[in-house]
Scaffold this active site. Structure first.
Site, mmCIF file in Angstrom:
data_model
loop_
_atom_site.group_PDB
_atom_site.id
_atom_site.type_symbol
_atom_site.label_atom_id
_atom_site.label_comp_id
_atom_site.label_asym_id
_atom_site.label_seq_id
_atom_site.Cartn_x
_atom_site.Cartn_y
_atom_site.Cartn_z
ATOM 1 N N ASP A 105 -1.079 7.575 -9.007
ATOM 2 C CA ASP A 105 -1.445 5.968 -9.557
ATOM 3 C C ASP A 105 -2.002 5.514 -8.564
ATOM 4 O O ASP A 105 -2.700 4.486 -9.164
ATOM 5 C CB ASP A 105 0.587 5.748 -9.266
ATOM 6 C CG ASP A 105 0.727 6.011 -8.524
ATOM 7 O OD1 ASP A 105 0.359 6.353 -7.716
ATOM 8 O OD2 ASP A 105 2.278 4.784 -8.264
ATOM 9 N N ARG A 106 -1.866 5.586 -7.582
ATOM 10 C CA ARG A 106 -2.690 5.081 -6.742
ATOM 11 C C ARG A 106 -4.254 5.046 -7.285
ATOM 12 O O ARG A 106 -5.699 4.646 -7.475
ATOM 13 C CB ARG A 106 -2.654 5.483 -5.178
ATOM 14 C CG ARG A 106 -1.295 4.837 -4.405
ATOM 15 C CD ARG A 106 -1.637 5.109 -3.613
ATOM 16 N NE ARG A 106 -2.119 4.991 -2.485
ATOM 17 C CZ ARG A 106 -2.291 5.513 -1.143
ATOM 18 N NH1 ARG A 106 -1.618 6.534 -0.584
ATOM 19 N NH2 ARG A 106 -2.962 5.026 0.007
ATOM 20 N N THR A 183 19.420 -18.631 5.089
ATOM 21 C CA THR A 183 19.293 -17.034 5.223
ATOM 22 C C THR A 183 18.017 -16.740 3.571
ATOM 23 O O THR A 183 17.241 -15.354 3.797
ATOM 24 C CB THR A 183 20.136 -16.155 5.429
ATOM 25 O OG1 THR A 183 20.903 -17.092 6.396
ATOM 26 C CG2 THR A 183 20.025 -14.904 5.980
#
Length: 256
Positions: A105-106, A183
């Site tokens: 995919d890269r 938070t």
């Protein structure tokens, strides 16, 4: 000659049907399915499609998932082809220590980015960012050589790691704030800034290496969430992997 492009990631299978296996082909239909629901494709989304003449895909989810996809493709008399990263293809050369071990995919996304860059004008260095389950940040020089890239956790993995390792952090998703004061916002902003910082560092590395400002392409399911928080200008391209598969198919057929 219709063409079905497949992007089988860690979480979802995305597909796109084009009227031809070439750059600039017209999109006829597209969709996505979570991996746990792959078996619904044959009787669902794909049941309404005409049989494609050519199928090309990239898969990072492993051989078991790939076999499940291939079983769904048996509704048509077509054998899928799967991209494996190589030393060079479609004008891009691979600087990985072991080229075949680079995630397909890269590799395909970088080919799509390079094709898009050249279509816009002169060659320039570029950074390719995929924001999904994991985040990858790749560097390509002006000559089309993949210099290397980094991998870091996506938002979800970061949050789950904090929740499992720290007491009291089971909180709702927050907003990205310059100065978080609760938070939820602190967690969401922290993950976003970590990814943005990694991209910025790669941009600086590539600028130093090549002597000019890189173009930054961003893709992936969560790319639209990240793009507004980037400290460097990015071009958001949802179809970058499909662009790469079209480019590869175009080149392979020309050589056939």
């Amino acid at each position: 000659m219709t063409f079905l492009a497949l992007d089988v990631g860690n979480t979802r299978l995305k597909w796109a049907l084009y009227d031809a296996p070439c750059v600039g082909a017209r999109l006829l239909a597209s969709g996505a399915q979570f991996l746990e629901n792959i078996e619904t494709l044959e009787d669902g989304d794909w049941a309404r499609l005409s049989a494609p003449n050519w199928v090309l895909g990239c898969v990072v989810a492993g051989d078991a998932v790939k076999r499940r996809v291939e079983e769904q493709l048996e509704i048509w008399d077509v054998t899928p082809r799967w991209v494996v990263s190589s030393v060079a293809e479609a004008g891009l050369s691979n600087g990985y220590d072991h080229p075949a071990r680079l995630g397909s995919d890269r590799w395909v996304a970088m080919i799509g980015a390079r094709q898009r860059l050249l279509a816009q004008g002169r060659a320039r260095p570029c950074v390719v960012v995929m924001v999904g389950t994991a985040v990858t940040v790749e560097a390509i020089d002006t000559d089309g050589r993949f210099l290397g890239g980094i991998i870091l956790p996506g938002h979800g993995i970061m949050l789950r790691a904090l929740e499992s390792g720290t007491a009291g952090l089971h909180v709702p998703t927050g907003e990205v704030r310059d100065f978080p004061t609760n938070t939820s916002d602190a967690l969401t902003s922290g993950g976003t800034f970590a990814i943005a910082g990694a991209v910025q560092r790669m941009v600086e590395n590539l600028r130093h290496q090549c002597g000019e400002e890189p173009v930054v392409f961003m893709t992936g399911g969560a790319g639209w969430k990240m793009a507004p928080s980037m400290s460097t200008e990015v071009e958001l391209v949802e179809s970058l992997i499909f662009d790469g598969l079209l480019e590869i198919a175009d080149r392979r057929l020309a050589l056939a």
